[in-house]
Scaffold this active site. Structure first.
Site, PDB file in Angstrom:
ATOM      1  N   ARG A 177       0.833  -1.198   0.000  1.00  0.00           N
ATOM      2  CA  ARG A 177       0.000   0.000   0.000  1.00  0.00           C
ATOM      3  C   ARG A 177       0.869   1.250   0.000  1.00  0.00           C
ATOM      4  NH1 ARG A 177      -4.076  -0.390   4.871  1.00  0.00           N
ATOM      5  NH2 ARG A 177      -4.659   1.696   4.111  1.00  0.00           N
ATOM      6  N   CYS A 235      -0.606   6.249   8.981  1.00  0.00           N
ATOM      7  CA  CYS A 235      -1.020   4.958   8.407  1.00  0.00           C
ATOM      8  C   CYS A 235      -2.183   5.240   7.475  1.00  0.00           C
ATOM      9  CB  CYS A 235      -1.373   3.956   9.506  1.00  0.00           C
ATOM     10  SG  CYS A 235      -2.690   4.475  10.628  1.00  0.00           S
TER      11      CYS A 235
END
Length: 272
Positions: A177, A235
């Protein structure tokens, strides 16, 4: 017991302390797709900490954002929490949402708070006392916040840091990601990362649902040993970043903060 984590054995020994409050912050689902095999169990004397509803800013367009001081105080008081309480937090995945709640209490000025290392799975494996329902018989608390703004990094701070580079941004998402190889889990959110950020996936600081020991964590953070800048943790939406944030507290003395909006906010507001 130290000022970060509590072992299951240590919690068992103080289980009936009248000043102790045990909070279960397990989430019904998570972006990592992790599952618990003990979701229906509760540690004896625990109360439910509703991270998604009571302790998130419902007016924000971004998920999991820190609530206002007033909202946090009211929700804590409703749960019977006061400033004199010792708080131990756990979740049903071992270590997942509990560091986020630890950080929230630190932001609100409550330092007598730790995370149960290994969480509910470790407690169950130790055959320590359980119950089927949460405790609800308690008096209203009088919790008062002492807001620590320095523990929060805003979008504007992240943007200013792109030019000044006064801080180092650490992204806790999985590497695929972070590198934009794998699509984001949230619909219509673009892939990518914050410029000049580095990647330390949250699972690299864990071992079987517990924090790695200091020797192992030193290896994870070895490239930061001579880093003196502030560390800003990010995050997807500010949850797993707190796992890496907390792990760094064991060995790094740098000033630290959390980018609460994380990639969900940044990837939405910055289109290129």
């Amino acid at each position: 017991m130290n000022n970060l984590i509590t072992s299951t054995e240590e919690l068992k020994d103080i289980l009936d302390d009248p000043h102790l409050i045990i909070l279960d912050c397990s989430a019904p689902s998570n972006q990592a797709g992790l599952k618990s095999n003990c979701s229906n169990l509760k540690i004896k004397n625990s109360r439910y900490f509703d991270l998604k509803n009571d302790f998130s800013n419902q007016e924000s367009e971004f998920p999991n954002m820190l609530p206002t001081v007033e909202q946090f105080e009211m929700a804590c008081r409703k749960m019977g929490i006061s400033n004199h309480n010792q708080i131990v937090i756990y979740d049903n995945l071992g270590i997942y949402t509990s560091p986020r709640v630890w950080w929230m209490f630190k932001v609100m000025g409550h330092n007598n708070v730790t995370v149960l290392n290994g969480g509910l799975p470790e407690w169950v494996n130790s055959n320590y006392p359980l119950q089927n329902d949460y405790d609800i018989n308690y008096e209203k608390g009088d919790f008062k916040c002492n807001f620590q703004e320095n523990l929060i990094a805003t979008f504007h701070k992240i943007e200013n840091n792109r030019e000044k580079e006064n801080a180092l941004v650490i992204d806790a998402r999985k590497t695929e990601r972070f590198n934009g190889i794998e699509k984001e889990t949230r619909k219509n959110l673009r892939s990518g990362n914050i410029p000049s950020s580095i990647n330390i996936p949250f699972n690299e600081v864990l071992n079987n649902g517990k924090f790695k020991n200091k020797a192992a964590l030193k290896l994870v953070f070895q490239n930061l040993e001579n880093e003196s800048k502030e560390l800003i943790f990010s995050c997807g939406s500010g949850v797993t970043a707190c796992i890496v944030y907390m792990a760094s507290e064991f060995i790094l003395n740098n000033p630290k903060s959390l980018y609460d909006g994380s990639w969900t906010e940044y990837g939405t507001l910055v289109t290129s």
